[in-house]
Design an enzyme around this catalytic site. Structure first.
Site, PDB file in Angstrom:
ATOM      1  N   TYR A 122       9.247   2.355   9.890  1.00 52.32           N
ATOM      2  CA  TYR A 122       9.364   3.359   8.830  1.00 52.32           C
ATOM      3  C   TYR A 122      10.854   3.634   8.653  1.00 52.32           C
ATOM      4  O   TYR A 122      11.569   3.884   9.631  1.00 52.32           O
ATOM      5  CB  TYR A 122       8.701   4.676   9.224  1.00 52.32           C
ATOM      6  CG  TYR A 122       7.195   4.746   9.124  1.00 52.32           C
ATOM      7  CD1 TYR A 122       6.438   3.866   8.358  1.00 52.32           C
ATOM      8  CD2 TYR A 122       6.524   5.763   9.792  1.00 52.32           C
ATOM      9  CE1 TYR A 122       5.061   3.991   8.274  1.00 52.32           C
ATOM     10  CE2 TYR A 122       5.141   5.894   9.717  1.00 52.32           C
ATOM     11  CZ  TYR A 122       4.416   5.003   8.960  1.00 52.32           C
ATOM     12  OH  TYR A 122       3.055   5.140   8.888  1.00 52.32           O
ATOM     13  N   HIS A 175       0.849  -1.196   0.000  1.00 51.06           N
ATOM     14  CA  HIS A 175       0.000   0.000   0.000  1.00 51.06           C
ATOM     15  C   HIS A 175       0.879   1.238   0.000  1.00 51.06           C
ATOM     16  O   HIS A 175       2.096   1.135   0.128  1.00 51.06           O
ATOM     17  CB  HIS A 175      -0.928   0.019   1.228  1.00 51.06           C
ATOM     18  CG  HIS A 175      -0.205   0.151   2.543  1.00 51.06           C
ATOM     19  ND1 HIS A 175       0.172  -0.937   3.315  1.00 51.06           N
ATOM     20  CD2 HIS A 175       0.239   1.245   3.230  1.00 51.06           C
ATOM     21  CE1 HIS A 175       0.781  -0.513   4.407  1.00 51.06           C
ATOM     22  NE2 HIS A 175       0.852   0.808   4.389  1.00 51.06           N
ATOM     23  N   GLU A 213       7.953   1.465   4.286  1.00 58.43           N
ATOM     24  CA  GLU A 213       7.522   0.767   5.488  1.00 58.43           C
ATOM     25  C   GLU A 213       7.695  -0.721   5.255  1.00 58.43           C
ATOM     26  O   GLU A 213       7.386  -1.229   4.180  1.00 58.43           O
ATOM     27  CB  GLU A 213       6.043   1.094   5.755  1.00 58.43           C
ATOM     28  CG  GLU A 213       5.402   0.238   6.841  1.00 58.43           C
ATOM     29  CD  GLU A 213       3.964   0.644   7.159  1.00 58.43           C
ATOM     30  OE1 GLU A 213       3.239   1.035   6.226  1.00 58.43           O
ATOM     31  OE2 GLU A 213       3.586   0.553   8.337  1.00 58.43           O
ATOM     32  N   HIS A 227      -5.901  -1.636   4.499  1.00 57.85           N
ATOM     33  CA  HIS A 227      -5.762  -0.473   3.623  1.00 57.85           C
ATOM     34  C   HIS A 227      -4.978  -0.852   2.374  1.00 57.85           C
ATOM     35  O   HIS A 227      -4.061  -1.651   2.403  1.00 57.85           O
ATOM     36  CB  HIS A 227      -5.111   0.732   4.314  1.00 57.85           C
ATOM     37  CG  HIS A 227      -3.778   0.485   4.970  1.00 57.85           C
ATOM     38  ND1 HIS A 227      -3.382  -0.714   5.476  1.00 57.85           N
ATOM     39  CD2 HIS A 227      -2.745   1.325   5.206  1.00 57.85           C
ATOM     40  CE1 HIS A 227      -2.184  -0.602   5.991  1.00 57.85           C
ATOM     41  NE2 HIS A 227      -1.757   0.616   5.828  1.00 57.85           N
ATOM     42  N   HIS A 268       1.263   0.167  14.751  1.00 56.28           N
ATOM     43  CA  HIS A 268       0.247   1.186  14.498  1.00 56.28           C
ATOM     44  C   HIS A 268      -1.019   0.826  15.276  1.00 56.28           C
ATOM     45  O   HIS A 268      -1.408  -0.339  15.312  1.00 56.28           O
ATOM     46  CB  HIS A 268      -0.156   1.197  13.013  1.00 56.28           C
ATOM     47  CG  HIS A 268       0.899   1.656  12.069  1.00 56.28           C
ATOM     48  ND1 HIS A 268       1.575   2.845  12.214  1.00 56.28           N
ATOM     49  CD2 HIS A 268       1.377   1.097  10.935  1.00 56.28           C
ATOM     50  CE1 HIS A 268       2.414   2.991  11.204  1.00 56.28           C
ATOM     51  NE2 HIS A 268       2.342   1.940  10.419  1.00 56.28           N
ATOM     52  N   HIS A 278       4.853   7.282   2.418  1.00 49.52           N
ATOM     53  CA  HIS A 278       5.582   6.016   2.350  1.00 49.52           C
ATOM     54  C   HIS A 278       4.929   5.027   1.398  1.00 49.52           C
ATOM     55  O   HIS A 278       3.758   5.095   1.095  1.00 49.52           O
ATOM     56  CB  HIS A 278       5.779   5.382   3.737  1.00 49.52           C
ATOM     57  CG  HIS A 278       4.517   4.846   4.369  1.00 49.52           C
ATOM     58  ND1 HIS A 278       3.788   5.550   5.294  1.00 49.52           N
ATOM     59  CD2 HIS A 278       3.863   3.669   4.222  1.00 49.52           C
ATOM     60  CE1 HIS A 278       2.749   4.831   5.684  1.00 49.52           C
ATOM     61  NE2 HIS A 278       2.767   3.680   5.047  1.00 49.52           N
TER      62      HIS A 278
HETATM   63 FE   LIG Z   1       1.634   2.069   5.886  1.00 47.38          FE
END
Ligand SMILES: [Fe+2]
Ligand code: FES
Lengths: 309, 115
Positions: free
Chosen positions: A257, A154, A267, A201, A248, A216
Protein backbone atom coordinates in the site's frame (compact mmCIF):
# COMPACT_ATOMS: atom_id res chain seq x y z
CA UNK A 1 -16.95 -20.20 -17.53
CA UNK A 2 -18.87 -17.70 -19.60
CA UNK A 3 -18.67 -14.17 -18.27
CA UNK A 4 -21.92 -12.30 -18.62
CA UNK A 5 -23.36 -9.04 -17.38
CA UNK A 6 -20.79 -7.03 -15.44
CA UNK A 7 -17.39 -7.99 -16.84
CA UNK A 8 -14.75 -6.10 -14.84
CA UNK A 9 -13.70 -2.79 -13.32
CA UNK A 10 -13.27 -0.43 -16.25
CA UNK A 11 -12.27 3.01 -15.06
CA UNK A 12 -11.81 5.20 -12.03
CA UNK A 13 -11.74 8.99 -11.96
CA UNK A 14 -9.43 10.29 -9.23
CA UNK A 15 -9.13 13.80 -7.85
CA UNK A 16 -5.60 15.12 -7.55
CA UNK A 17 -4.31 18.33 -6.00
CA UNK A 18 -1.58 19.09 -8.53
CA UNK A 19 -2.27 17.71 -11.99
CA UNK A 20 1.17 17.89 -13.57
CA UNK A 21 2.87 16.37 -10.53
CA UNK A 22 0.30 13.57 -10.62
CA UNK A 23 0.67 13.03 -14.37
CA UNK A 24 4.42 12.50 -13.83
CA UNK A 25 3.72 10.14 -10.98
CA UNK A 26 1.09 8.02 -12.77
CA UNK A 27 3.07 8.02 -16.01
CA UNK A 28 6.68 7.60 -14.91
CA UNK A 29 6.59 6.12 -11.40
CA UNK A 30 3.50 3.92 -11.50
CA UNK A 31 4.20 3.46 -15.19
CA UNK A 32 0.77 3.80 -16.74
CA UNK A 33 0.49 4.87 -20.39
CA UNK A 34 -0.99 8.31 -21.01
CA UNK A 35 -3.69 8.00 -23.69
CA UNK A 36 -5.28 11.42 -23.87
CA UNK A 37 -6.40 14.74 -22.40
CA UNK A 38 -9.86 16.25 -22.76
CA UNK A 39 -11.27 19.77 -22.95
CA UNK A 40 -11.92 19.77 -19.20
CA UNK A 41 -8.21 19.15 -18.66
CA UNK A 42 -8.64 15.60 -17.44
CA UNK A 43 -5.75 13.24 -18.19
CA UNK A 44 -6.38 9.64 -19.24
CA UNK A 45 -4.20 6.59 -18.60
CA UNK A 46 -4.28 2.86 -19.11
CA UNK A 47 -2.05 0.08 -17.82
CA UNK A 48 0.21 -1.17 -20.60
CA UNK A 49 -1.51 -4.56 -20.99
CA UNK A 50 -5.03 -3.18 -20.95
CA UNK A 51 -6.63 -2.90 -24.37
CA UNK A 52 -9.37 -0.35 -23.82
CA UNK A 53 -8.49 3.34 -24.15
CA UNK A 54 -8.45 4.32 -20.48
CA UNK A 55 -8.78 2.96 -16.96
CA UNK A 56 -7.49 5.81 -14.79
CA UNK A 57 -8.62 9.40 -15.27
CA UNK A 58 -7.11 12.24 -13.26
CA UNK A 59 -9.01 15.43 -12.51
CA UNK A 60 -7.43 18.39 -10.76
CA UNK A 61 -9.54 19.38 -7.75
CA UNK A 62 -9.15 21.09 -4.40
CA UNK A 63 -9.55 17.82 -2.53
CA UNK A 64 -8.26 14.30 -3.11
CA UNK A 65 -10.44 11.19 -3.49
CA UNK A 66 -12.58 9.36 -6.01
CA UNK A 67 -15.20 10.88 -8.34
CA UNK A 68 -16.55 7.57 -9.65
CA UNK A 69 -15.67 3.91 -10.23
CA UNK A 70 -16.98 2.11 -13.31
CA UNK A 71 -17.58 -1.41 -14.60
CA UNK A 72 -17.69 -2.58 -18.19
CA UNK A 73 -20.73 -4.69 -19.10
CA UNK A 74 -21.09 -7.11 -21.99
CA UNK A 75 -23.01 -5.01 -24.48
CA UNK A 76 -25.64 -2.33 -24.85
CA UNK A 77 -28.53 -4.68 -24.10
CA UNK A 78 -26.94 -5.49 -20.74
CA UNK A 79 -26.42 -1.79 -20.07
CA UNK A 80 -30.10 -1.03 -20.74
CA UNK A 81 -31.21 -3.99 -18.65
CA UNK A 82 -29.06 -2.99 -15.68
CA UNK A 83 -30.35 0.58 -15.93
CA UNK A 84 -33.96 -0.69 -15.83
CA UNK A 85 -33.19 -3.15 -13.01
CA UNK A 86 -31.49 -0.47 -10.90
CA UNK A 87 -34.51 1.81 -11.32
CA UNK A 88 -36.89 -1.02 -10.52
CA UNK A 89 -34.84 -1.57 -7.35
CA UNK A 90 -35.56 2.05 -6.43
CA UNK A 91 -32.30 3.71 -7.35
CA UNK A 92 -32.02 6.87 -9.41
CA UNK A 93 -29.84 6.42 -12.47
CA UNK A 94 -28.37 9.01 -14.79
CA UNK A 95 -27.33 8.56 -18.42
CA UNK A 96 -24.10 10.23 -19.42
CA UNK A 97 -23.65 10.73 -23.13
CA UNK A 98 -21.10 8.82 -25.15
CA UNK A 99 -17.91 10.82 -25.57
CA UNK A 100 -18.21 12.71 -22.26
CA UNK A 101 -15.25 10.56 -21.32
CA UNK A 102 -12.82 10.14 -24.20
CA UNK A 103 -13.34 7.03 -26.33
CA UNK A 104 -16.07 5.81 -23.98
CA UNK A 105 -19.68 5.02 -24.81
CA UNK A 106 -22.80 5.97 -22.93
CA UNK A 107 -22.59 5.48 -19.16
CA UNK A 108 -25.25 4.69 -16.59
CA UNK A 109 -24.41 6.28 -13.25
CA UNK A 110 -25.96 5.62 -9.85
CA UNK A 111 -24.98 6.20 -6.26
CA UNK A 112 -24.51 3.41 -3.73
CA UNK A 113 -25.73 3.91 -0.15
CA UNK A 114 -22.04 4.11 0.79
CA UNK A 115 -21.94 7.45 -1.05
CA UNK A 116 -19.94 6.24 -4.05
CA UNK A 117 -20.85 6.98 -7.65
CA UNK A 118 -20.72 3.79 -9.70
CA UNK A 119 -20.94 3.71 -13.48
CA UNK A 120 -21.70 1.02 -16.03
CA UNK A 121 -20.79 1.24 -19.69
CA UNK A 122 -20.62 -1.14 -22.63
CA UNK A 123 -18.18 0.53 -25.01
CA UNK A 124 -14.67 1.86 -24.83
CA UNK A 125 -12.38 2.00 -27.84
CA UNK A 126 -9.96 -0.89 -28.12
CA UNK A 127 -6.56 0.75 -28.63
CA UNK A 128 -4.71 -2.49 -27.97
CA UNK A 129 -1.79 -3.22 -25.67
CA UNK A 130 0.89 -2.16 -28.10
CA UNK A 131 1.14 -5.59 -29.70
CA UNK A 132 -0.72 -6.89 -32.75
CA UNK A 133 -3.67 -9.26 -32.55
CA UNK A 134 -1.82 -11.39 -35.09
CA UNK A 135 1.26 -13.24 -33.82
CA UNK A 136 2.20 -10.88 -30.95
CA UNK A 137 5.34 -10.79 -28.81
CA UNK A 138 5.15 -11.35 -25.04
CA UNK A 139 5.56 -7.77 -23.86
CA UNK A 140 6.57 -4.30 -24.94
CA UNK A 141 9.00 -1.67 -23.60
CA UNK A 142 6.04 -0.13 -21.72
CA UNK A 143 6.01 -3.29 -19.57
CA UNK A 144 9.27 -2.12 -17.98
CA UNK A 145 8.59 1.59 -17.65
CA UNK A 146 8.09 2.40 -13.96
CA UNK A 147 6.13 -0.05 -11.84
CA UNK A 148 4.13 -0.94 -14.98
CA UNK A 149 1.13 -2.89 -13.66
CA UNK A 150 -0.84 -5.15 -16.00
CA UNK A 151 -4.21 -3.65 -15.17
CA UNK A 152 -6.30 -1.52 -12.86
CA UNK A 153 -7.74 -4.33 -10.82
CA UNK A 154 -10.10 -3.36 -7.98
CA UNK A 155 -10.91 -0.70 -5.39
CA UNK A 156 -11.55 -0.67 -1.66
CA UNK A 157 -14.12 1.97 -0.72
CA UNK A 158 -15.09 3.27 2.73
CA UNK A 159 -18.60 4.35 3.64
CA UNK A 160 -21.72 3.60 5.69
CA UNK A 161 -24.44 1.02 4.92
CA UNK A 162 -22.16 -1.49 3.23
CA UNK A 163 -24.85 -4.19 3.54
CA UNK A 164 -27.14 -2.05 1.38
CA UNK A 165 -24.41 -1.63 -1.22
CA UNK A 166 -23.82 -5.38 -1.11
CA UNK A 167 -27.51 -6.09 -1.72
CA UNK A 168 -27.51 -3.88 -4.84
CA UNK A 169 -24.30 -5.31 -6.22
CA UNK A 170 -25.37 -8.91 -5.57
CA UNK A 171 -29.11 -8.79 -6.30
CA UNK A 172 -29.08 -6.38 -9.24
CA UNK A 173 -25.62 -6.58 -10.76
CA UNK A 174 -24.77 -10.24 -10.14
CA UNK A 175 -21.74 -9.89 -7.85
CA UNK A 176 -21.09 -12.51 -5.15
CA UNK A 177 -19.50 -12.32 -1.71
CA UNK A 178 -16.01 -13.85 -1.53
CA UNK A 179 -14.81 -12.93 1.98
CA UNK A 180 -16.06 -10.81 4.85
CA UNK A 181 -15.01 -9.62 8.32
CA UNK A 182 -17.56 -9.69 11.14
CA UNK A 183 -17.69 -7.12 13.93
CA UNK A 184 -17.87 -8.08 17.65
CA UNK A 185 -21.59 -8.75 17.45
CA UNK A 186 -20.93 -11.65 15.10
CA UNK A 187 -23.60 -10.35 12.71
CA UNK A 188 -22.62 -6.99 11.25
CA UNK A 189 -19.91 -6.88 8.63
CA UNK A 190 -16.94 -4.56 9.09
CA UNK A 191 -15.75 -5.33 5.57
CA UNK A 192 -16.82 -7.22 2.45
CA UNK A 193 -14.98 -8.40 -0.67
CA UNK A 194 -17.18 -8.83 -3.75
CA UNK A 195 -16.47 -10.34 -7.15
CA UNK A 196 -18.20 -10.09 -10.53
CA UNK A 197 -15.72 -12.48 -12.13
CA UNK A 198 -13.29 -15.21 -11.12
CA UNK A 199 -11.05 -12.71 -9.32
CA UNK A 200 -11.03 -12.86 -5.52
CA UNK A 201 -12.38 -9.31 -5.54
CA UNK A 202 -13.45 -6.63 -7.98
CA UNK A 203 -14.78 -4.23 -5.36
CA UNK A 204 -14.49 -4.18 -1.57
CA UNK A 205 -15.97 -2.06 1.20
CA UNK A 206 -15.11 -1.21 4.80
CA UNK A 207 -17.80 0.24 7.03
CA UNK A 208 -16.97 3.86 7.78
CA UNK A 209 -19.00 6.79 9.10
CA UNK A 210 -18.11 9.23 6.36
CA UNK A 211 -19.57 8.41 2.91
CA UNK A 212 -17.82 8.33 -0.44
CA UNK A 213 -14.27 7.69 0.73
CA UNK A 214 -11.46 5.96 -1.15
CA UNK A 215 -9.19 3.56 0.73
CA UNK A 216 -7.25 2.34 -2.29
CA UNK A 217 -7.24 1.67 -5.97
CA UNK A 218 -5.32 -1.49 -6.85
CA UNK A 219 -3.06 -2.35 -9.75
CA UNK A 220 -2.10 -5.90 -10.62
CA UNK A 221 1.50 -7.02 -11.13
CA UNK A 222 2.72 -10.32 -12.54
CA UNK A 223 4.62 -11.72 -9.60
CA UNK A 224 5.89 -11.27 -6.05
CA UNK A 225 9.22 -10.34 -7.59
CA UNK A 226 7.54 -7.48 -9.44
CA UNK A 227 6.01 -6.38 -6.12
CA UNK A 228 9.55 -6.14 -4.69
CA UNK A 229 10.65 -4.25 -7.80
CA UNK A 230 7.73 -1.86 -7.23
CA UNK A 231 8.96 -1.25 -3.67
CA UNK A 232 12.42 -0.38 -5.03
CA UNK A 233 10.91 2.05 -7.52
CA UNK A 234 8.88 3.63 -4.72
CA UNK A 235 12.03 4.06 -2.63
CA UNK A 236 13.93 5.58 -5.57
CA UNK A 237 11.12 8.09 -6.12
CA UNK A 238 10.42 8.86 -2.44
CA UNK A 239 6.90 7.51 -2.69
CA UNK A 240 5.24 7.28 0.74
CA UNK A 241 4.71 3.59 1.49
CA UNK A 242 1.90 2.82 3.91
CA UNK A 243 2.80 -0.86 4.44
CA UNK A 244 4.59 -3.70 2.71
CA UNK A 245 5.77 -5.54 0.80
CA UNK A 246 3.61 -8.02 2.70
CA UNK A 247 0.68 -10.39 2.17
CA UNK A 248 -3.04 -10.15 2.78
CA UNK A 249 -4.69 -13.08 4.58
CA UNK A 250 -7.94 -12.09 2.88
CA UNK A 251 -7.63 -12.81 -0.88
CA UNK A 252 -4.00 -13.94 -0.21
CA UNK A 253 -2.52 -11.28 -2.50
CA UNK A 254 1.07 -10.10 -2.00
CA UNK A 255 1.02 -6.37 -1.77
CA UNK A 256 2.25 -2.87 -1.07
CA UNK A 257 0.00 0.00 0.00
CA UNK A 258 1.43 3.41 -0.92
CA UNK A 259 0.18 6.92 -1.61
CA UNK A 260 0.03 9.02 -4.76
CA UNK A 261 1.20 12.66 -4.53
CA UNK A 262 -2.28 13.82 -3.41
CA UNK A 263 -2.55 11.19 -0.69
CA UNK A 264 -4.80 8.77 -2.58
CA UNK A 265 -3.75 5.29 -1.49
CA UNK A 266 -2.93 2.79 -4.22
CA UNK A 267 -1.99 -0.86 -4.07
CA UNK A 268 0.43 -2.78 -6.25
CA UNK A 269 -0.28 -6.44 -5.77
CA UNK A 270 0.09 -9.82 -7.31
CA UNK A 271 -1.40 -13.25 -6.73
CA UNK A 272 -4.44 -13.98 -4.69
CA UNK A 273 -6.66 -16.86 -5.63
CA UNK A 274 -9.31 -17.40 -8.28
CA UNK A 275 -12.85 -17.52 -7.02
CA UNK A 276 -16.13 -18.87 -8.40
CA UNK A 277 -19.73 -17.79 -7.85
CA UNK A 278 -20.73 -21.17 -6.40
CA UNK A 279 -18.06 -21.00 -3.67
CA UNK A 280 -19.03 -20.35 -0.06
CA UNK A 281 -17.77 -17.04 1.35
CA UNK A 282 -14.84 -17.08 3.78
CA UNK A 283 -15.57 -15.47 7.15
CA UNK A 284 -13.10 -13.67 9.41
CA UNK A 285 -13.81 -12.72 13.01
CA UNK A 286 -12.82 -9.35 14.37
CA UNK A 287 -10.15 -10.79 16.70
CA UNK A 288 -8.32 -12.15 13.63
CA UNK A 289 -8.80 -9.10 11.40
CA UNK A 290 -5.14 -8.10 11.76
CA UNK A 291 -4.01 -11.39 10.21
CA UNK A 292 -6.77 -11.08 7.60
CA UNK A 293 -5.60 -7.70 6.39
CA UNK A 294 -1.83 -7.96 6.98
CA UNK A 295 -0.92 -11.64 7.19
CA UNK A 296 2.67 -11.24 8.41
CA UNK A 297 2.34 -8.34 10.88
CA UNK A 298 -0.93 -9.86 12.13
CA UNK A 299 -2.20 -6.44 13.20
CA UNK A 300 -3.77 -3.47 11.50
CA UNK A 301 -1.54 -0.46 11.16
CA UNK A 302 -2.81 2.87 12.46
CA UNK A 303 -3.51 4.11 8.96
CA UNK A 304 -5.74 1.23 7.81
CA UNK A 305 -8.99 2.40 9.42
CA UNK A 306 -8.54 6.14 9.37
CA UNK A 307 -6.41 7.31 6.46
CA UNK A 308 -8.69 7.71 3.45
CA UNK A 309 -9.34 10.40 0.84
CA UNK B 1 20.55 23.25 3.75
CA UNK B 2 19.20 24.97 6.86
CA UNK B 3 18.09 23.19 10.03
CA UNK B 4 15.34 24.28 12.37
CA UNK B 5 13.91 23.18 15.70
CA UNK B 6 10.28 22.07 15.82
CA UNK B 7 8.47 21.95 19.17
CA UNK B 8 5.19 20.07 19.55
CA UNK B 9 3.27 21.80 22.36
CA UNK B 10 0.91 18.90 23.17
CA UNK B 11 3.73 16.50 23.99
CA UNK B 12 6.76 18.78 24.47
CA UNK B 13 8.43 16.71 21.76
CA UNK B 14 11.32 18.60 20.15
CA UNK B 15 13.07 17.60 16.94
CA UNK B 16 15.37 19.14 14.36
CA UNK B 17 14.32 19.25 10.73
CA UNK B 18 15.86 20.52 7.53
CA UNK B 19 14.25 22.75 4.92
CA UNK B 20 14.45 19.81 2.51
CA UNK B 21 11.90 17.70 4.39
CA UNK B 22 8.32 18.51 5.23
CA UNK B 23 7.73 18.91 8.96
CA UNK B 24 6.00 15.49 8.97
CA UNK B 25 8.85 13.79 7.07
CA UNK B 26 11.36 15.42 9.38
CA UNK B 27 9.60 14.00 12.42
CA UNK B 28 9.04 10.54 10.95
CA UNK B 29 12.57 10.24 9.55
CA UNK B 30 13.92 10.51 13.11
CA UNK B 31 11.46 7.91 14.36
CA UNK B 32 9.81 10.61 16.45
CA UNK B 33 6.08 10.72 17.19
CA UNK B 34 3.50 13.32 18.05
CA UNK B 35 1.90 14.26 14.74
CA UNK B 36 -0.20 11.43 13.26
CA UNK B 37 1.27 10.18 9.99
CA UNK B 38 -1.08 9.31 7.14
CA UNK B 39 -0.87 9.78 3.40
CA UNK B 40 1.93 12.38 3.44
CA UNK B 41 0.28 13.91 0.38
CA UNK B 42 -2.05 16.55 1.80
CA UNK B 43 -5.13 14.41 1.15
CA UNK B 44 -6.21 12.60 4.32
CA UNK B 45 -6.01 15.32 6.97
CA UNK B 46 -4.69 13.25 9.89
CA UNK B 47 -1.53 15.37 10.19
CA UNK B 48 -3.42 18.64 10.78
CA UNK B 49 -1.56 21.04 13.04
CA UNK B 50 -1.72 24.65 14.13
CA UNK B 51 1.50 26.59 13.81
CA UNK B 52 1.72 28.80 16.89
CA UNK B 53 4.93 30.57 15.97
CA UNK B 54 7.50 30.55 13.19
CA UNK B 55 7.42 30.68 9.40
CA UNK B 56 7.02 28.00 6.78
CA UNK B 57 6.63 27.30 3.09
CA UNK B 58 3.53 25.36 1.99
CA UNK B 59 2.00 23.46 -0.91
CA UNK B 60 -1.61 22.80 -1.95
CA UNK B 61 -3.64 20.91 0.69
CA UNK B 62 -7.05 19.24 0.50
CA UNK B 63 -9.91 21.66 1.14
CA UNK B 64 -11.75 18.72 2.68
CA UNK B 65 -9.50 19.26 5.69
CA UNK B 66 -8.04 22.77 5.47
CA UNK B 67 -10.49 25.59 4.80
CA UNK B 68 -9.33 28.97 3.51
CA UNK B 69 -9.85 30.28 7.02
CA UNK B 70 -7.80 27.41 8.48
CA UNK B 71 -4.98 28.20 6.12
CA UNK B 72 -5.04 31.90 7.04
CA UNK B 73 -5.03 30.98 10.73
CA UNK B 74 -1.96 28.74 10.26
CA UNK B 75 -3.95 25.53 10.67
CA UNK B 76 -2.20 23.42 8.04
CA UNK B 77 -1.13 19.89 7.16
CA UNK B 78 2.30 18.96 8.51
CA UNK B 79 3.00 16.91 5.37
CA UNK B 80 2.61 20.01 3.16
CA UNK B 81 4.77 22.56 5.02
CA UNK B 82 8.50 23.11 5.17
CA UNK B 83 9.98 25.08 8.10
CA UNK B 84 11.75 28.32 7.20
CA UNK B 85 12.41 29.14 10.88
CA UNK B 86 12.07 27.37 14.21
CA UNK B 87 8.44 26.30 14.72
CA UNK B 88 6.12 25.80 17.66
CA UNK B 89 3.01 23.84 16.83
CA UNK B 90 -0.05 22.14 18.26
CA UNK B 91 -1.41 18.82 16.93
CA UNK B 92 -5.08 18.89 15.84
CA UNK B 93 -5.39 15.78 13.65
CA UNK B 94 -6.32 12.36 14.99
CA UNK B 95 -5.91 8.75 13.99
CA UNK B 96 -9.02 6.70 14.60
CA UNK B 97 -8.02 3.39 16.15
CA UNK B 98 -11.26 1.68 17.03
CA UNK B 99 -12.43 -0.95 14.58
CA UNK B 100 -16.09 -0.83 15.52
CA UNK B 101 -16.42 2.91 15.13
CA UNK B 102 -18.83 3.53 12.30
CA UNK B 103 -20.79 0.35 12.98
CA UNK B 104 -24.53 1.09 13.00
CA UNK B 105 -24.94 0.53 16.75
CA UNK B 106 -21.96 2.79 17.47
CA UNK B 107 -23.66 5.79 15.90
CA UNK B 108 -22.67 5.69 12.27
CA UNK B 109 -23.24 9.36 11.66
CA UNK B 110 -21.08 10.70 14.46
CA UNK B 111 -17.74 9.03 13.98
CA UNK B 112 -15.11 11.76 14.14
CA UNK B 113 -13.48 12.69 10.91
CA UNK B 114 -9.84 13.52 11.12
CA UNK B 115 -9.38 17.25 11.04
FE1 LIG C 1 -6.75 -4.25 -2.54
S1 FES D 1 -0.60 12.81 6.26
FE1 FES D 1 -2.42 12.86 5.04
S2 FES D 1 -2.73 14.99 4.88
FE2 FES D 1 -0.80 14.91 5.88
Amino acid sequence: MAMKGVLRPGHIQLRVLDLEESVKFYGDVLGLVETGRDKQGRVYFKAWDERDHNSVILRQADMAGVDFFAFKVDGKAALDKFDADLRAYGLATERIAAGELLETGERVRFELPTGHKIELYAEKTDVGNGMPYLNPEAWTPAAEHGIAPLRMDHALLYGPDIEKAQAILVDVLGFYLVEHVLLEDGKTDLAIWLSCSTKAHDLAFVRHAEPGKLHHIAFQLESWEKVLRAADIMAMNKVTIDIGPTRHGITRGTTIYAFDPSGNRFETYSGGYSSYPDWKPITWTIDEVGRGIFYHDRKLNDAFLSVVT
Amino acid sequence: MANFTVTIENTNEVFRTSDRNTVLEGMAALGRKGIPVGCSGGGCGVCKIEVLSGTYRKRVMSRAHISVEDEESHRVLACRIWATSDLRLKVIGKIQRSVSRGAPEAGAAQSPMPG
